[in-house]
Design a protein around this motif. Structure first.
Motif, PDB file in Angstrom:
ATOM      1  N   PHE A 136      39.468  28.037  35.174  1.00  0.00           N
ATOM      2  CA  PHE A 136      40.671  28.647  34.565  1.00  0.00           C
ATOM      3  C   PHE A 136      40.348  30.104  34.339  1.00  0.00           C
ATOM      4  O   PHE A 136      41.642  30.913  34.680  1.00  0.00           O
ATOM      5  N   LEU A 137      39.171  30.440  34.107  1.00  0.00           N
ATOM      6  CA  LEU A 137      39.071  32.039  33.917  1.00  0.00           C
ATOM      7  C   LEU A 137      39.498  32.875  35.197  1.00  0.00           C
ATOM      8  O   LEU A 137      40.279  34.094  34.999  1.00  0.00           O
ATOM      9  N   PRO A 138      38.881  32.423  36.272  1.00  0.00           N
ATOM     10  CA  PRO A 138      39.229  33.107  37.377  1.00  0.00           C
ATOM     11  C   PRO A 138      40.769  33.105  37.628  1.00  0.00           C
ATOM     12  O   PRO A 138      41.210  34.081  38.124  1.00  0.00           O
ATOM     13  N   GLY A 139      41.482  32.053  37.491  1.00  0.00           N
ATOM     14  CA  GLY A 139      42.844  32.044  37.732  1.00  0.00           C
ATOM     15  C   GLY A 139      43.477  32.825  36.783  1.00  0.00           C
ATOM     16  O   GLY A 139      44.572  33.471  37.128  1.00  0.00           O
ATOM     17  N   LEU A 140      43.327  32.726  35.536  1.00  0.00           N
ATOM     18  CA  LEU A 140      43.921  33.814  34.485  1.00  0.00           C
ATOM     19  C   LEU A 140      43.567  35.008  34.973  1.00  0.00           C
ATOM     20  O   LEU A 140      44.449  36.118  34.687  1.00  0.00           O
ATOM     21  N   ILE A 141      42.414  35.665  35.296  1.00  0.00           N
ATOM     22  CA  ILE A 141      42.168  37.162  35.703  1.00  0.00           C
ATOM     23  C   ILE A 141      43.007  37.450  36.536  1.00  0.00           C
ATOM     24  O   ILE A 141      43.470  38.548  36.631  1.00  0.00           O
ATOM     25  N   GLY A 142      43.336  36.610  37.620  1.00  0.00           N
ATOM     26  CA  GLY A 142      44.057  36.958  38.853  1.00  0.00           C
ATOM     27  C   GLY A 142      45.472  36.837  38.670  1.00  0.00           C
ATOM     28  O   GLY A 142      46.274  37.179  39.669  1.00  0.00           O
ATOM     29  N   ALA A 143      45.901  35.934  37.718  1.00  0.00           N
ATOM     30  CA  ALA A 143      47.570  35.751  37.527  1.00  0.00           C
ATOM     31  C   ALA A 143      48.329  36.922  37.091  1.00  0.00           C
ATOM     32  O   ALA A 143      47.799  37.800  36.122  1.00  0.00           O
ATOM     33  N   LYS A 144      49.356  36.974  37.805  1.00  0.00           N
ATOM     34  CA  LYS A 144      50.176  38.325  37.552  1.00  0.00           C
ATOM     35  C   LYS A 144      50.946  37.967  36.089  1.00  0.00           C
ATOM     36  O   LYS A 144      51.369  38.848  35.655  1.00  0.00           O
ATOM     37  N   ARG A 145      51.219  36.680  35.727  1.00  0.00           N
ATOM     38  CA  ARG A 145      52.099  36.447  34.788  1.00  0.00           C
ATOM     39  C   ARG A 145      51.150  35.253  33.861  1.00  0.00           C
ATOM     40  O   ARG A 145      51.423  34.374  33.966  1.00  0.00           O
ATOM     41  N   ALA A 178      27.962  32.664  28.693  1.00  0.00           N
ATOM     42  CA  ALA A 178      28.062  34.211  28.574  1.00  0.00           C
ATOM     43  C   ALA A 178      28.268  34.989  29.960  1.00  0.00           C
ATOM     44  O   ALA A 178      28.887  36.005  30.036  1.00  0.00           O
ATOM     45  N   LEU A 179      27.542  34.517  30.678  1.00  0.00           N
ATOM     46  CA  LEU A 179      27.366  35.133  32.229  1.00  0.00           C
ATOM     47  C   LEU A 179      28.716  35.103  33.076  1.00  0.00           C
ATOM     48  O   LEU A 179      29.079  36.025  34.106  1.00  0.00           O
ATOM     49  N   PHE A 180      29.436  34.177  32.995  1.00  0.00           N
ATOM     50  CA  PHE A 180      30.419  33.987  34.011  1.00  0.00           C
ATOM     51  C   PHE A 180      31.510  34.842  34.033  1.00  0.00           C
ATOM     52  O   PHE A 180      31.886  35.462  35.143  1.00  0.00           O
ATOM     53  N   PRO A 181      31.954  35.164  32.755  1.00  0.00           N
ATOM     54  CA  PRO A 181      33.292  36.266  33.104  1.00  0.00           C
ATOM     55  C   PRO A 181      32.701  37.730  33.630  1.00  0.00           C
ATOM     56  O   PRO A 181      33.569  38.203  34.238  1.00  0.00           O
ATOM     57  N   THR A 182      31.561  37.880  33.264  1.00  0.00           N
ATOM     58  CA  THR A 182      30.823  39.094  33.935  1.00  0.00           C
ATOM     59  C   THR A 182      30.757  39.142  35.245  1.00  0.00           C
ATOM     60  O   THR A 182      31.105  39.871  36.107  1.00  0.00           O
ATOM     61  N   ILE A 183      30.186  37.668  35.935  1.00  0.00           N
ATOM     62  CA  ILE A 183      30.002  37.614  37.382  1.00  0.00           C
ATOM     63  C   ILE A 183      31.354  37.459  38.059  1.00  0.00           C
ATOM     64  O   ILE A 183      31.271  38.212  39.024  1.00  0.00           O
ATOM     65  N   ALA A 184      32.305  36.999  37.237  1.00  0.00           N
ATOM     66  CA  ALA A 184      33.530  36.779  38.046  1.00  0.00           C
ATOM     67  C   ALA A 184      34.196  37.981  38.283  1.00  0.00           C
ATOM     68  O   ALA A 184      34.621  38.345  39.256  1.00  0.00           O
ATOM     69  N   ARG A 185      34.234  39.051  37.073  1.00  0.00           N
ATOM     70  CA  ARG A 185      34.941  40.153  37.395  1.00  0.00           C
ATOM     71  C   ARG A 185      34.246  41.143  38.459  1.00  0.00           C
ATOM     72  O   ARG A 185      34.748  41.808  39.349  1.00  0.00           O
ATOM     73  N   ALA A 186      32.816  40.942  38.501  1.00  0.00           N
ATOM     74  CA  ALA A 186      31.646  41.707  39.485  1.00  0.00           C
ATOM     75  C   ALA A 186      32.295  41.248  40.822  1.00  0.00           C
ATOM     76  O   ALA A 186      32.495  42.178  41.538  1.00  0.00           O
ATOM     77  N   ALA A 205      32.544  31.952  41.126  1.00  0.00           N
ATOM     78  CA  ALA A 205      33.139  33.262  41.172  1.00  0.00           C
ATOM     79  C   ALA A 205      33.748  33.575  42.387  1.00  0.00           C
ATOM     80  O   ALA A 205      34.716  34.295  42.655  1.00  0.00           O
ATOM     81  N   HIS A 206      33.218  33.136  43.500  1.00  0.00           N
ATOM     82  CA  HIS A 206      33.553  33.087  44.929  1.00  0.00           C
ATOM     83  C   HIS A 206      34.847  32.233  45.220  1.00  0.00           C
ATOM     84  O   HIS A 206      35.483  31.837  46.391  1.00  0.00           O
ATOM     85  N   LYS A 207      35.071  31.403  44.054  1.00  0.00           N
ATOM     86  CA  LYS A 207      36.328  30.328  44.153  1.00  0.00           C
ATOM     87  C   LYS A 207      35.985  29.395  45.218  1.00  0.00           C
ATOM     88  O   LYS A 207      36.700  28.708  46.093  1.00  0.00           O
ATOM     89  N   LYS A 208      34.535  29.007  45.277  1.00  0.00           N
ATOM     90  CA  LYS A 208      34.005  28.060  46.326  1.00  0.00           C
ATOM     91  C   LYS A 208      33.971  26.648  45.096  1.00  0.00           C
ATOM     92  O   LYS A 208      32.858  25.880  45.553  1.00  0.00           O
ATOM     93  N   GLN A 209      34.597  26.337  44.663  1.00  0.00           N
ATOM     94  CA  GLN A 209      34.721  24.922  43.676  1.00  0.00           C
ATOM     95  C   GLN A 209      34.452  23.790  44.367  1.00  0.00           C
ATOM     96  O   GLN A 209      33.812  23.071  44.351  1.00  0.00           O
ATOM     97  N   GLY A 210      35.134  23.799  45.666  1.00  0.00           N
ATOM     98  CA  GLY A 210      34.992  22.693  46.636  1.00  0.00           C
ATOM     99  C   GLY A 210      33.625  22.559  47.136  1.00  0.00           C
ATOM    100  O   GLY A 210      32.970  21.254  47.439  1.00  0.00           O
ATOM    101  N   LYS A 211      32.826  23.676  47.539  1.00  0.00           N
ATOM    102  CA  LYS A 211      31.507  23.574  47.939  1.00  0.00           C
ATOM    103  C   LYS A 211      30.603  22.994  46.588  1.00  0.00           C
ATOM    104  O   LYS A 211      29.818  22.093  47.032  1.00  0.00           O
TER     105      LYS A 211
END
Length: 477
Positions: A63-72, A296-304, A386-392
């Motif tokens: 959800f967080l990567p989707g929210l970070i990248g969502a334009k609306r 705690a780490l994931f939001p920072t890793i995702a933004r980086a 963070a690289h959106k490799k949830q399938g892997k």
């Protein structure tokens, strides 16, 4: 910010687990390890599984990567909530109407008499699943604003209401106790949701919800502009493409424990309870350290990663690796050496006898063999998410679960309940090895290359071993 978020998460989880152990102590005292406890734990297993999966990273990691990248963002938030809330509600109704079928799935080895007793308990506990989702969704929105304390502390309310239910149930007998405890679960879920309201208001989410509802209304009535509809469809499609693999990929330990419960229903009465009590303690260091730091780490890793700052992400992973490696190794050694004493102190009261203590202690020690790989896999999987490799991540998790299932079916024939715990630990090693392979062997060796931390780990382990051996000379079970 990272240290503050970690200590907030870990302290909240610690207090929650303390209340959880009080709950388990009362449960062991009142229900013991027999038919009543087996029925409740089997019924609570599915919603509890989803509580751990949703609450311990699976939802946030997609959800967080989707929210970070969502334009609306407003329409993305509201539409995601409505889709999940409605789907889970319909699923809960389906379980209600076909309770016998789902009870059979949860405890396939139960006799017809046990299934008849467990059916209404399964239905009551399943409604908690809706409350779990709402709680997790609201917590994830707050994490986006770097507000972690609500997510960390809300589980305490569930444990408090279950404790109150058990205290009330002491004057009752038989299945009445199980009913009261199940209704306590629902009351705790409602309290968890209510805890989020004021922080959400402070974070100004009320306006976001209103804007999102307006966007959804315009989309339904086909009055929105085409580019708005396009952004909406792309963000939702991308989220669901990542969510289901993330749910599988981040929940190996929980799914393995769920499968263990089903298989344990074929073993002697009490086996489900032995696994539950042992797994509860096993989950403590995993939650306090591995889950707390990954959350705690994931939001920072995702933004980086989104900002193409991979070196920053690697340095964060290196610090987290050694921190976890030291703590989880110390917990593993200490838990194995003190297994009997820990179970005795926590559970051996009332209907929980010395025989139950010794069996549960051995199950706990075998579970601990998988603590380090399960914990370390948590932080390295963040790189994939963070690289959106949830399938892997999902493929890795599926392979480890498959290996664990095969090992469970084989080992339970010879080792009974101990075989199930051993198979779970084996699946943890498979998960870790495959995660490292996809993270990159070269990157992994760069992260572990630290003589200073390695010497510190060896020194601490030797000191811990000597201190605990001296303790066990005077006090042992």
């Amino acid at each position: 910010m990272l240290k503050k978020a970690f200590f907030t998460n870990s302290s909240g989880i610690l207090f929650s687990r303390i209340f959880g152990f009080i709950r388990d102590l009362l449960t062991a005292n009142i229900l013991g390890a027999g038919i009543l406890s087996d029925i409740f734990f089997a019924a609570f297993k599915f919603p509890n599984l989803f509580r751990r999966i949703f609450g311990e990273g699976a939802f946030a990691q997609s959800f967080l990567p989707g929210l970070i990248g969502a334009k609306r963002k407003s329409s993305f938030i509201v539409s995601t909530f409505l889709i999940f809330a409605c789907s889970i509600f319909l699923l809960s109704l389906f379980v209600w109407f076909f309770s016998g079928f789902f009870t059979k799935i949860l405890a396939y080895g139960f006799s017809e008499e046990k299934i008849f007793l467990a059916r209404p308990i399964v239905v009551i506990n399943f409604w908690y699943l809706e409350l779990v989702f709402i709680t997790t969704f609201l917590s994830t929105l707050l994490q986006y604003k770097n507000i972690f304390w609500v997510n960390a502390y809300n589980t305490i309310l569930l444990n408090i209401f279950m404790i109150l239910s058990l205290l009330i149930a002491k004057s009752y007998e038989g299945m009445q106790i199980v009913y009261l405890l199940s209704y306590g679960v629902l009351c705790g879920g409602i309290a968890q949701i209510l805890l989020h309201f004021y922080p959400l208001y402070q974070a100004k989410y009320l306006k976001i919800f209103l804007v999102g509802c307006k966007d959804i209304f315009l989309l339904i009535t086909k009055k929105s502009k085409n580019h708005v509809k396009k952004f909406y469809q792309e963000s939702i499609k991308s989220f669901f493409k990542q969510f289901f693999p993330a749910m599988i990929g981040s929940s190996t330990a929980q799914i393995a424990a769920f499968i263990d419960t089903i298989l344990a229903s074929f073993l002697v009465t009490g086996s489900i309870s032995y696994l539950y009590y042992a797994n509860r303690i096993f989950q403590l260091p995993l939650a306090i350290f591995a889950i707390a730091i990954s959350t705690a780490l994931f939001p920072t890793i995702a933004r980086a990663i989104k900002n193409q700052e991979e070196e920053k992400a690697k340095n964060l992973l290196k610090q987290s690796f050694w921190f976890l490696m030291i703590l989880l190794t110390l917990c593993t050694l200490g838990g194995i050496l003190l297994k009997n004493e820990i179970i005795f102190l926590l559970y051996e009261h009332g209907n929980f006898l010395r025989e139950h203590t010794l069996i549960t202690a051995n199950v706990f020690a075998i579970y601990l063999l998988g603590l380090i790989p399960f914990g370390l896999a948590k932080i390295f999987s963040l790189w994939l998410y963070a690289h959106k490799k949830q399938g892997k991540a999902a493929l890795i998790s599926t392979i480890s679960l498959g290996v664990g299932l095969i090992c469970s079916v084989i080992s339970m024939q010879f080792l009974e309940v101990y075989g199930l715990a051993l198979a779970s630990s084996i699946s943890g090693f498979i998960l870790f090895i495959l995660t490292i392979k996809h993270f990159g062997i070269k990157n992994f060796f760069w992260i572990i290359a630290s003589k200073k931390y390695f010497l510190l780990l060896i020194t601490l382990l030797i000191l811990e071993f000597l201190i605990l051996q001296a303790f066990l000379t005077f006090i042992h079970i």
